[in-house]
Design an enzyme around this catalytic site. Structure first.
Site, mmCIF file in Angstrom:
data_model
loop_
_atom_site.group_PDB
_atom_site.id
_atom_site.type_symbol
_atom_site.label_atom_id
_atom_site.label_comp_id
_atom_site.label_asym_id
_atom_site.label_seq_id
_atom_site.Cartn_x
_atom_site.Cartn_y
_atom_site.Cartn_z
ATOM 1 N N SER A 119 -8.183 -5.413 5.480
ATOM 2 C CA SER A 119 -7.884 -4.428 4.448
ATOM 3 C C SER A 119 -7.863 -5.108 3.093
ATOM 4 O O SER A 119 -7.515 -6.291 2.980
ATOM 5 C CB SER A 119 -6.526 -3.782 4.723
ATOM 6 O OG SER A 119 -6.044 -3.104 3.582
ATOM 7 N N SER A 120 -8.200 -4.349 2.063
ATOM 8 C CA SER A 120 -8.199 -4.907 0.705
ATOM 9 C C SER A 120 -6.788 -5.232 0.215
ATOM 10 O O SER A 120 -6.627 -5.911 -0.801
ATOM 11 C CB SER A 120 -8.868 -3.934 -0.263
ATOM 12 O OG SER A 120 -8.212 -2.685 -0.249
ATOM 13 N N CYS A 121 -5.753 -4.773 0.935
ATOM 14 C CA CYS A 121 -4.384 -5.057 0.500
ATOM 15 C C CYS A 121 -3.999 -6.520 0.717
ATOM 16 O O CYS A 121 -2.913 -6.936 0.323
ATOM 17 C CB CYS A 121 -3.392 -4.145 1.207
ATOM 18 S SG CYS A 121 -3.138 -4.528 2.946
ATOM 19 N N TYR A 148 1.985 -5.363 6.191
ATOM 20 C CA TYR A 148 0.638 -5.070 6.700
ATOM 21 C C TYR A 148 -0.355 -6.114 6.202
ATOM 22 O O TYR A 148 -1.198 -6.607 6.966
ATOM 23 C CB TYR A 148 0.221 -3.673 6.243
ATOM 24 C CG TYR A 148 -1.121 -3.212 6.753
ATOM 25 C CD1 TYR A 148 -1.298 -2.887 8.089
ATOM 26 C CD2 TYR A 148 -2.205 -3.084 5.890
ATOM 27 C CE1 TYR A 148 -2.525 -2.442 8.572
ATOM 28 C CE2 TYR A 148 -3.445 -2.643 6.363
ATOM 29 C CZ TYR A 148 -3.594 -2.326 7.696
ATOM 30 O OH TYR A 148 -4.815 -1.898 8.163
ATOM 31 N N LYS A 152 -2.788 -8.798 8.316
ATOM 32 C CA LYS A 152 -4.241 -8.852 8.171
ATOM 33 C C LYS A 152 -4.718 -10.237 7.729
ATOM 34 O O LYS A 152 -5.777 -10.712 8.167
ATOM 35 C CB LYS A 152 -4.721 -7.772 7.198
ATOM 36 C CG LYS A 152 -4.609 -6.357 7.760
ATOM 37 C CD LYS A 152 -5.447 -6.203 9.017
ATOM 38 C CE LYS A 152 -5.424 -4.801 9.582
ATOM 39 N NZ LYS A 152 -6.239 -4.674 10.798
ATOM 40 N N HIS A 191 -3.101 8.116 3.810
ATOM 41 C CA HIS A 191 -3.480 7.497 2.548
ATOM 42 C C HIS A 191 -3.680 8.578 1.489
ATOM 43 O O HIS A 191 -3.636 9.772 1.770
ATOM 44 C CB HIS A 191 -4.747 6.661 2.732
ATOM 45 C CG HIS A 191 -4.535 5.441 3.563
ATOM 46 N ND1 HIS A 191 -4.829 5.396 4.919
ATOM 47 C CD2 HIS A 191 -4.046 4.216 3.250
ATOM 48 C CE1 HIS A 191 -4.531 4.194 5.390
ATOM 49 N NE2 HIS A 191 -4.055 3.462 4.404
#
Length: 324
Positions: A119-121, A148, A152, A191
């Site tokens: 994920s881009s987070c 999260y 990842k 989201h």
């Protein structure tokens, strides 16, 4: 002893046995649709009720019995700002367990290739924009989704470590914000884009004069249709076998306010929008640098306006499941 990859650049054979972890979710189902369209039909599936990916012994038994050749690891516990912030322990524990079990079991049964979806987070909250792969671990994470993100990041590093030590052809991709068919429209766990679709639709149906949205509307976000991500995953499974992970996105962004206007127009809601500035905005901007992916020869196909239209149609088909 250090081993080096010997089976890199595997070409997916049409007869290959493929396991898609999370096949009923938005990403997993998109990958399944893509592979089916390309002529693949030898899939192995397990629902979460049939196989708890958090259970190490069960996952080990599954891999030893089925022995898939290729694995798409799209299973994860996911959610928006609210869910990430409330269920912090679950998001960290569950995602670590899922990744650890699937990645290690894939190694132990000699899976030819595994693709891990992150994920881009994972990027620091204030990393330079657009977000380049080199920015990983260079600063503090966004607090609301830190558990999260840490899970990842661990998944990326696990794939890199198994590649380095055992010679596994395990690759990682980091998609930007996703949307599309089979998205989650639960307002407590979804989201921003699917949540807006549901809010505007219900306001239209109930003739509400105002829709309340979180924050200021000023944060910038990039949105990638799930079918485009699936196309990228298929492309990378055939063309990419490097240690470093790759960003997957569209390379351009919109403000949350602009997104709301697009969705409002698509849904046909005629009322007003109230921005509740007491609620958090999250990261101010999150645009992916996709130059590495573009250099390999892949670009997205779905325009945001068209993608929202497709996704709204998907929501309308599922509306009974979400009706109060």
């Amino acid at each position: 002893m250090i081993f080096h990859p010997t089976n890199l650049h595997n070409t997916l054979e049409k007869s290959a046995k493929i396991y898609i972890a999370g096949h009923r979710g938005m990403v997993g189902s998109a990958i399944h649709r893509k592979l089916t369209a390309e002529g693949f039909n030898n899939f192995v599936f397990r629902t979460s009720s049939e196989l708890d990916l958090r259970d190490q012994a069960s996952v080990k038994d599954f891999f030893e019995t089925e022995r898939p050749e290729y694995v798409f690891l799209a299973a994860a516990k996911v959610g928006g700002i609210m869910a990430n912030n409330i269920y912090r322990a679950e998001f960290l524990f569950d995602n670590l367990q899922i990744q650890n079990n699937v990645i290690d079991s894939a190694y132990r049964v000699n899976v030819k290739k595994l693709l891990f979806l992150g994920s881009s987070c994972i990027y620091p909250k204030l990393a330079p924009q657009p977000l380049h792969e080199d920015s990983l671990l260079t600063g503090t994470l966004e607090p609301t989704n830190e558990p999260y993100a840490i899970a990842k990041i661990a998944g990326i590093k696990m794939c890199e470590a198994y590649r380095s030590q055992y010679g596994c052809d395990f690759i990682s991709v980091m998609p930007t914000n996703l949307y599309g068919p089979n998205d989650n429209y639960d307002l407590n766990k979804s989201h921003v884009l699917p949540a807006m679709i549901r809010k505007f639709h219900e306001a239209k149906e109930e003739n509400k004069p105002v829709v309340e949205l979180w924050g200021t509307g000023s944060p910038l976000r990039e949105f990638l249709h799930a079918d485009d991500l699936a196309d990228a995953c298929y492309f990378l499974m055939q063309n990419y076998s490097e240690p470093g992970f790759l960003n997957v996105g569209v390379g351009s962004d919109v403000t949350i306010k602009e997104l709301a206007e697009l969705i409002q127009e698509t849904v046909g809601y005629k009322g007003n929008v109230h921005w509740n500035t007491d609620k958090p905005d999250g990261t101010p901007r999150k645009l992916m640098d996709v130059s590495k992916l573009h250099a390999l020869g892949w670009k997205h196909k779905t325009d945001l306006t068209e993608g929202i239209r497709i996704t709204y149609q998907d929501f309308l088909q599922k509306i009974e499941a979400y009706s109060v």
